[in-house]
Design a protein around this motif. Sequence first.
Motif, PDB file in Angstrom:
ATOM      1  N   GLN B 198     -17.313 -71.355 -30.332  1.00  0.00           N
ATOM      2  CA  GLN B 198     -18.335 -72.045 -29.539  1.00  0.00           C
ATOM      3  C   GLN B 198     -17.991 -71.871 -28.064  1.00  0.00           C
ATOM      4  O   GLN B 198     -16.960 -72.350 -27.602  1.00  0.00           O
ATOM      5  CB  GLN B 198     -18.394 -73.527 -29.912  1.00  0.00           C
ATOM      6  CG  GLN B 198     -18.887 -73.744 -31.346  1.00  0.00           C
ATOM      7  CD  GLN B 198     -19.080 -75.205 -31.688  1.00  0.00           C
ATOM      8  OE1 GLN B 198     -18.486 -76.079 -31.066  1.00  0.00           O
ATOM      9  NE2 GLN B 198     -19.912 -75.483 -32.683  1.00  0.00           N
ATOM     10  N   GLU B 199     -18.843 -71.139 -27.361  1.00  0.00           N
ATOM     11  CA  GLU B 199     -18.642 -70.923 -25.932  1.00  0.00           C
ATOM     12  C   GLU B 199     -19.794 -71.570 -25.197  1.00  0.00           C
ATOM     13  O   GLU B 199     -20.929 -71.120 -25.345  1.00  0.00           O
ATOM     14  CB  GLU B 199     -18.608 -69.429 -25.621  1.00  0.00           C
ATOM     15  CG  GLU B 199     -17.455 -68.702 -26.273  1.00  0.00           C
ATOM     16  CD  GLU B 199     -17.531 -67.206 -26.018  1.00  0.00           C
ATOM     17  OE1 GLU B 199     -16.735 -66.700 -25.235  1.00  0.00           O
ATOM     18  OE2 GLU B 199     -18.421 -66.553 -26.591  1.00  0.00           O
ATOM     19  N   TYR B 200     -19.500 -72.607 -24.462  1.00  0.00           N
ATOM     20  CA  TYR B 200     -20.570 -73.288 -23.747  1.00  0.00           C
ATOM     21  C   TYR B 200     -20.078 -73.685 -22.361  1.00  0.00           C
ATOM     22  O   TYR B 200     -19.010 -73.225 -21.929  1.00  0.00           O
ATOM     23  CB  TYR B 200     -21.117 -74.463 -24.555  1.00  0.00           C
ATOM     24  CG  TYR B 200     -20.114 -75.478 -25.060  1.00  0.00           C
ATOM     25  CD1 TYR B 200     -19.285 -75.205 -26.142  1.00  0.00           C
ATOM     26  CD2 TYR B 200     -20.009 -76.734 -24.467  1.00  0.00           C
ATOM     27  CE1 TYR B 200     -18.391 -76.148 -26.607  1.00  0.00           C
ATOM     28  CE2 TYR B 200     -19.120 -77.693 -24.934  1.00  0.00           C
ATOM     29  CZ  TYR B 200     -18.307 -77.390 -25.999  1.00  0.00           C
ATOM     30  OH  TYR B 200     -17.425 -78.316 -26.466  1.00  0.00           O
ATOM     31  N   SER B 201     -20.855 -74.486 -21.677  1.00  0.00           N
ATOM     32  CA  SER B 201     -20.508 -74.808 -20.306  1.00  0.00           C
ATOM     33  C   SER B 201     -20.928 -76.236 -20.008  1.00  0.00           C
ATOM     34  O   SER B 201     -21.727 -76.835 -20.738  1.00  0.00           O
ATOM     35  CB  SER B 201     -21.212 -73.853 -19.346  1.00  0.00           C
ATOM     36  OG  SER B 201     -22.610 -74.027 -19.460  1.00  0.00           O
ATOM     37  N   HIS B 340     -16.310 -73.857 -17.995  1.00  0.00           N
ATOM     38  CA  HIS B 340     -16.611 -73.099 -19.204  1.00  0.00           C
ATOM     39  C   HIS B 340     -15.668 -73.544 -20.319  1.00  0.00           C
ATOM     40  O   HIS B 340     -14.456 -73.571 -20.128  1.00  0.00           O
ATOM     41  CB  HIS B 340     -16.443 -71.599 -18.965  1.00  0.00           C
ATOM     42  CG  HIS B 340     -17.602 -70.989 -18.234  1.00  0.00           C
ATOM     43  ND1 HIS B 340     -17.710 -69.651 -17.985  1.00  0.00           N
ATOM     44  CD2 HIS B 340     -18.716 -71.553 -17.699  1.00  0.00           C
ATOM     45  CE1 HIS B 340     -18.843 -69.401 -17.340  1.00  0.00           C
ATOM     46  NE2 HIS B 340     -19.460 -70.546 -17.146  1.00  0.00           N
ATOM     47  N   VAL B 341     -16.232 -73.872 -21.466  1.00  0.00           N
ATOM     48  CA  VAL B 341     -15.456 -74.341 -22.609  1.00  0.00           C
ATOM     49  C   VAL B 341     -15.459 -73.265 -23.686  1.00  0.00           C
ATOM     50  O   VAL B 341     -16.476 -72.606 -23.912  1.00  0.00           O
ATOM     51  CB  VAL B 341     -16.099 -75.598 -23.250  1.00  0.00           C
ATOM     52  CG1 VAL B 341     -15.146 -76.241 -24.250  1.00  0.00           C
ATOM     53  CG2 VAL B 341     -16.547 -76.577 -22.203  1.00  0.00           C
ATOM     54  N   THR B 342     -14.339 -73.094 -24.373  1.00  0.00           N
ATOM     55  CA  THR B 342     -14.291 -72.274 -25.572  1.00  0.00           C
ATOM     56  C   THR B 342     -13.629 -73.095 -26.662  1.00  0.00           C
ATOM     57  O   THR B 342     -12.541 -73.635 -26.454  1.00  0.00           O
ATOM     58  CB  THR B 342     -13.496 -70.982 -25.322  1.00  0.00           C
ATOM     59  OG1 THR B 342     -14.041 -70.326 -24.166  1.00  0.00           O
ATOM     60  CG2 THR B 342     -13.595 -70.042 -26.514  1.00  0.00           C
ATOM     61  N   GLY B 343     -14.318 -73.224 -27.791  1.00  0.00           N
ATOM     62  CA  GLY B 343     -13.804 -74.071 -28.859  1.00  0.00           C
ATOM     63  C   GLY B 343     -13.714 -73.333 -30.187  1.00  0.00           C
ATOM     64  O   GLY B 343     -14.539 -72.470 -30.485  1.00  0.00           O
ATOM     65  N   PRO B 369     -21.989 -77.842 -29.267  1.00  0.00           N
ATOM     66  CA  PRO B 369     -23.241 -77.929 -28.511  1.00  0.00           C
ATOM     67  C   PRO B 369     -24.411 -78.505 -29.285  1.00  0.00           C
ATOM     68  O   PRO B 369     -25.374 -78.963 -28.683  1.00  0.00           O
ATOM     69  CB  PRO B 369     -23.524 -76.473 -28.136  1.00  0.00           C
ATOM     70  CG  PRO B 369     -22.197 -75.789 -28.203  1.00  0.00           C
ATOM     71  CD  PRO B 369     -21.442 -76.485 -29.300  1.00  0.00           C
TER      72      PRO B 369
END
Lengths: 174, 431
Positions: B198-201, B340-343, B369
């Motif tokens: 999961q790559e979000y912001s 920027h988040v990476t989960g 997200p």
Amino acid sequence: MTEWAVAMTDQGATASLGRAAFEDFLFHEAALLDEWRLDEWFALFTEGATYEVPTAGAPDGADPQTTLFYIADDYARLQHRIDRLNKPGAHSEFPRSKVMRVISNVRILSENAEEARIGCCFVTYRSKNDVTDVFPGHHRYLLRKTADGLRIAAKRSYLDLTNLRPQGRVSIIL
Amino acid sequence: MAEADPLLPRDAPIVREDVTRSTFRVDRRAFVDPAILKRERDHIFSTCWLYLGHASELKRPNDFLIRSVGGRELVFNRDRKGAVHAFFNVCPHRGAQVVRESSGNAMSFRCFYHGWSFNNNGQFASRFDAETYPADFNAEGCANLRSVPRLDSYRDLWFVNFSAEGESLSDYLAGAKEIIDLAVDHSEIGMEVVGGTQEYSIRANWKLLAENSNDGYHASETHSTYIDYLGVSTGYGAQALRNAKPTLSRGIDLGNGHAVIEYAAAWGRPVAQSIPTWGEHGKAVIDAKRARLEELYGPDRARRIARGNRNMVIFPNLVINDIMALTVRTFYPEQVDELHVTGWALAPVDEDPQFRAWRLDNFLEFLGPGGFATPDDVEALESAQKGYRNLAEVPFNDLSRGMARAEKLHDDEEQMRAFWREWSRRVEGVA
């Protein structure tokens, strides 16, 4: 699990309702979502239906039992999603976003007397807090022909993005 | 580190702890000032140990993937012999990226610009006609891929450090190692990252997510709709969950800015806490897991692994949440008001497919997200960032909760104070 990897050119369209009938249904669905008539939207689903959003860029056919999605709702959880979105405690959508969907490129992927697989493209705009996010992607539907008209047995919304930056979240229904 | 800086006069520190009055305040300039972000890049992201990835993401020799870490872009890979490397993704010749796919399997890397090529252990592998370059051209290794200054791992979690100096990874992790152990010991065989990232912001300063990640105080307010849902999905009822008195509750400073909150919660934990909706089969499997944990680790540690929920922040930006699912998350400032988040989801390699499915359900119900909780956290962080527009007149955040209490609870703010003390030591040069 619904089989999603339908061949793009498979058009066994015997006894077809015709594309316009499916388009009308999809446009109606989009209008319900744009107008935040979420209970009416949920009523379009058959019992046991699923609503799924794989992670951005996921291949058609991804399996939520073994891979991480954003959303993989069964019928009960979808009901809760709608209940949640109707509450002021759903802070990400309260105050509600202004939303607008464009549905296009509607295709009958396969059809028989009971059901049809429909594909389309979408662009959904979500505006809130002075920011407008754009979600481009394609929907895949399994629609049932019932006495009450078409109903959704499965909907999967693929985001044609490489990641969810800058949109950040999928807090609306796509 | 404490050189004069007009933005940070020594008589007006950002972090203001008053031990005698048990108050802890943070100047909101920390979240909006680009000069402070510059100091963070130099004194935090260029000197701390930063999470790179999990060993299971490179299953086979020659596997590679690209990671953004501390503002750099790295190639994280296994070479032909299976050894792990981290290279800066840049050609030593003229600077183009040597890898442009996000992941894959390759014996060598070749720059598409002029064709310089490299073995996947980083060694320059091009052949030129005689006299094109001097005979000793690569004697100093200047034509090899450049490795990160330091690379090390703890229990399959790989970290990099962009500074050649400073404490070892083991010393840096300090008390966080014990909390990592509790998570990794979910399996006797090993843990793996489950497919999908999961790559979000978030349109907020990165430290707002560091604070939020082990903040037990906001849950009932921000996540009321999740608690409503949990009441139904677990089979306990929302009111019963609201009335339940928290147990095992504590906030722990793990040293070096790392901290964890620990508490009991009603959700199902695939490691060893069943819920009514998982039924008799679920309970039987969980009971067997619990018995095995007791056999391996004794009753106290087994209970902690099975029943304790832990949200940990490893300074500055690695979050390991051992809750209804096991999550690993990193995040970086893109700008002063954007992160920027990476989960990832972590799970036992040998997990029963039904439990794997329940684990992913648990993850998606709360996290990410499209979850029933994370989007509301995002909204809260973005709201705070907007609130900081008023910082001239309303300048401080308050993090004093529980400071006067001898034993800190999971819904106190000791864990954030631990973060800010370390932040202040590194950024403000306070000893």
